[in-house]
Design a protein around this motif. Structure first.
Motif, mmCIF file in Angstrom:
data_model
loop_
_atom_site.group_PDB
_atom_site.id
_atom_site.type_symbol
_atom_site.label_atom_id
_atom_site.label_comp_id
_atom_site.label_asym_id
_atom_site.label_seq_id
_atom_site.Cartn_x
_atom_site.Cartn_y
_atom_site.Cartn_z
ATOM 1 N N SER B 60 0.833 -1.212 0.000
ATOM 2 C CA SER B 60 0.000 0.000 0.000
ATOM 3 C C SER B 60 0.863 1.256 0.000
ATOM 4 O O SER B 60 0.433 2.305 -0.462
ATOM 5 C CB SER B 60 -0.919 -0.010 1.228
ATOM 6 N N LEU B 61 2.110 1.150 0.488
ATOM 7 C CA LEU B 61 2.970 2.336 0.520
ATOM 8 C C LEU B 61 3.636 2.592 -0.823
ATOM 9 O O LEU B 61 3.678 3.717 -1.311
ATOM 10 C CB LEU B 61 4.030 2.196 1.612
ATOM 11 N N SER B 62 4.181 1.525 -1.440
ATOM 12 C CA SER B 62 4.864 1.755 -2.705
ATOM 13 C C SER B 62 3.879 2.066 -3.827
ATOM 14 O O SER B 62 4.251 2.568 -4.874
ATOM 15 C CB SER B 62 5.745 0.558 -3.087
ATOM 16 N N ASP B 63 2.589 1.799 -3.600
ATOM 17 C CA ASP B 63 1.564 2.182 -4.573
ATOM 18 C C ASP B 63 1.377 3.695 -4.634
ATOM 19 O O ASP B 63 0.892 4.228 -5.621
ATOM 20 C CB ASP B 63 0.209 1.543 -4.201
ATOM 21 N N LEU B 64 1.745 4.381 -3.551
ATOM 22 C CA LEU B 64 1.537 5.831 -3.494
ATOM 23 C C LEU B 64 2.536 6.546 -4.387
ATOM 24 O O LEU B 64 3.667 6.096 -4.561
ATOM 25 C CB LEU B 64 1.716 6.338 -2.052
ATOM 26 N N PRO B 65 2.142 7.696 -4.959
ATOM 27 C CA PRO B 65 3.127 8.507 -5.685
ATOM 28 C C PRO B 65 4.217 8.988 -4.714
ATOM 29 O O PRO B 65 3.958 9.159 -3.525
ATOM 30 C CB PRO B 65 2.325 9.694 -6.223
ATOM 31 N N LEU B 66 5.422 9.231 -5.253
ATOM 32 C CA LEU B 66 6.603 9.540 -4.437
ATOM 33 C C LEU B 66 6.346 10.651 -3.413
ATOM 34 O O LEU B 66 6.696 10.526 -2.238
ATOM 35 C CB LEU B 66 7.760 9.917 -5.366
ATOM 36 N N GLN B 67 5.733 11.743 -3.859
ATOM 37 C CA GLN B 67 5.546 12.895 -2.961
ATOM 38 C C GLN B 67 4.556 12.570 -1.838
ATOM 39 O O GLN B 67 4.758 12.943 -0.690
ATOM 40 C CB GLN B 67 5.052 14.120 -3.743
ATOM 41 N N THR B 68 3.483 11.855 -2.186
ATOM 42 C CA THR B 68 2.496 11.469 -1.170
ATOM 43 C C THR B 68 3.124 10.492 -0.184
ATOM 44 O O THR B 68 2.880 10.557 1.020
ATOM 45 C CB THR B 68 1.282 10.795 -1.842
#
Lengths: 329, 252
Positions: B60-68
């Motif tokens: 769920s974390l690596s799915d987020l865009p880098l800045q988010t």
């Protein structure tokens, strides 16, 4: 701390810029020289000021700023105080382009042939480096690719010298490679300024990313730094600045290495503040050196790059000694 | 939900999988100790989940865009790198970078987060010291303060207690536990079973590429698990100070 230093450096650049305009073999009186420059009221003096001294002083600022800023950016990205702009092989390749232009006689055919050949060399180096260390490669790959490209450019430069048909061409090449701002025109300024300006804008905008890299690559990525993009920006920015600087001034060593090193303690070691400070510091150093070559040996053609290396290397030794004594290295 | 959810999560190093088909969900308020022998994949699990390593399956974390992601999870790598001789306060302030708009100066809220992180790690007297001149343990505390200053819902730290003296190990674990009680999701890899037993709300044991045990400390830290995964015998006791786990010997 940062703002006062930047203001001081700006004042120093302005003062040295004026001094650079006032030093030269024509022996003009200062008031007369400046009035000729600004109002264009005396034919010969105006020509000297506008066509010889002004471009020389502007180029000293541009080249110095390019080398200082590129050095600070390289050190910030690689987190290594020994990194310098030449590390990615751009200056060596630009020199090779220039040497080829001198060797083939293109340089004599058109005033812009040499700088354009040098820029082409720089672009070629960038393409090779990006192909090798491209979006996936780490910083070690970047350094290794840079060293390989530098070595290849150096070898090819030696080959050109080796096969040079006459001693005059060879000595012209050797002298060009020592680096100088003598006899440059406003054409050189217009050629270099856009590349150096563009590179400066691009690199100065990366300050915070270099700050984040203080904690290492993993931590920087987790704080939102896109490493691949930063590396691409760095290579293009440094290549644009250093390629253009080498194209108009030849190889001028030690500025990119020494200037960030001197200024680092004065900005609290923050990479983002070091970038603009090093640009100004580089301009100060090259202006001073270019004034010195005219004052120390007015009759002989002392080369700027020789002077920066002769002054820079012992200075660097002294700095290393001092840093070691403080136990920081 | 702000936490970490892994689904069929695998990470390969070279030809072989270091982690295979791990599914795991960690929510807010949990202080999770990630245990396992050397090479079990603790660091790999965290780096993969953060998107710092290639992985298969979902995180769920690596799915987020880098800045988010930078505003969602703070990461403290095991390698305690401080490249330049910056002041302690400057270093801790780096944790605010993900929250700064381009060109904006740190606001009073940013300064408050920095001050609070400094206070929580007991670094008041260190503000103006040069970070690279501190001892290893002090540097570790400064770097943890940087991660705290990032003020993210998820905090992931890789062996934060290594190299700290006993008092600071305990203070650190108390700090992490407090962060979790305050609603954050804390994930920390560690080797000290005693600290894990006392301060974590949940332990996840990695072994042979998978999760060998997962649950509250008293369920996970059994003689059978310790023998099977760590090849050790341990003295396990419930005391007035909480659970005590003291390894006493190696099996075999």
């Amino acid at each position: 701390m940062g703002r006062g230093l930047v203001a001081g450096l700006l004042a120093l650049v302005a003062g040295l810029f004026a001094a650079s305009l006032l030093v030269g073999p024509a022996g003009l009186a200062p008031v007369q020289a400046l009035s000729a420059l600004i109002w264009g009221d005396a034919l010969a003096e105006t020509l000297v000021m506008r066509e010889i001294r002004l471009p020389r002083a502007i180029l000293a600022v541009l080249v110095g700023a390019a080398l200082g800023l590129a050095g600070a950016a390289m050190q910030g990205y690689l987190r290594n105080p020994l990194a310098e702009p030449g590390l990615i092989g751009v200056s060596g390749s630009a020199a090779l382009g220039a040497v080829l232009a001198l060797q083939t006689g293109l340089a004599a055919a058109h005033v812009l042939a040499l700088p354009f050949a040098a820029l082409s060399g720089a672009v070629l180096a960038v393409l090779i480096i990006l192909a090798l260390a491209g979006p996936r490669g780490g910083s070690i790959t970047l350094i290794l690719a840079g060293i390989a490209v530098s070595a290849l450019a150096g070898a090819l430069t030696s080959l050109v010298l080796n096969l040079s048909p006459n001693p005059f061409a060879a000595s012209e090449i050797v002298f060009w490679m020592m680096g100088s701002l003598q006899d440059r025109s406003m054409t050189h300024v217009w050629l270099a300024a856009p590349f150096i300006g563009l590179g400066a804008v691009v690199l100065l905008a990366q300050g915070r990313k270099f700050d984040a890299l203080t904690l290492g690559e993993d931590a920087a990525v987790s704080m939102g730094v896109h490493l691949g993009r930063l590396r691409l920006t760095l290579v293009l920015g440094v290549a644009s600045m250093v390629g253009a600087a080498t194209a108009v001034a030849g190889a001028i060593g030690f500025v990119g290495l020494v200037v960030p090193h001197i200024l680092r303690p004065l900005v609290g070691a923050r990479p983002s503040v070091l970038l603009p400070a090093s640009a100004l510091g580089g301009a100060v150093l090259v202006l001073m050196a270019d004034i010195a070559v005219r004052v120390i040996l007015p009759t002989r053609d002392l080369k700027l790059g020789v002077l920066t290396a002769i002054v820079g290397a012992p200075l660097f030794l002294h700095l290393i000694y001092k840093t070691r004594a403080q136990g920081q290295l | 939900m702000t936490g970490l959810t892994l689904t069929d999560f695998s990470v390969a190093r070279g030809p072989c999988d270091v982690l295979r088909d791990i599914s795991l969900s960690i929510g807010p308020g949990e202080c999770v100790g990630l245990l396992g022998p050397n090479g079990a994949g603790k660091t790999t699990l965290m780096r993969g989940a953060l998107g710092l390593m290639k992985h298969r399956g979902r995180s769920s974390l690596s799915d987020l865009p880098l800045q988010t992601r930078a505003k969602t999870v703070a990461w403290l790598p095991q390698a305690r790198e401080i490249a330049w001789p910056v002041s302690v306060e400057t270093l801790i302030a780096l944790g605010r970078l993900p929250h700064l708009a381009p060109g904006a100066k740190p606001s009073t809220a940013d300064q408050a987060a920095i001050d609070s992180a400094i206070a929580r790690m007991g670094l008041e007297g260190f503000r103006d010291r040069i970070a690279t001149q501190l001892s290893g343990g002090e540097q570790a505390r400064v770097l943890i303060a940087r991660a705290l200053a990032q003020a993210t819902p998820v905090l992931m730290v890789d062996e934060p207690a290594a190299g700290l003296d006993p008092a600071h190990q305990i203070t650190l674990m108390q700090t992490l536990a407090t962060e979790a009680t305050g609603g954050r999701c804390v994930i920390t890899s560690m080797h000290d079973l005693g600290l894990a037993a006392r301060f974590c709300t949940r332990l996840v044991v990695l072994s042979r590429g998978g999760v060998a045990a997962d649950g509250p400390p008293h369920r996970v830290l059994t003689p059978e698990m310790l023998a099977d995964v760590f090849q050790i015998r341990a003295h396990i006791a419930q005391t007035e100070h909480g659970p005590i786990v003291q390894p006493v010997g190696v099996i075999g």
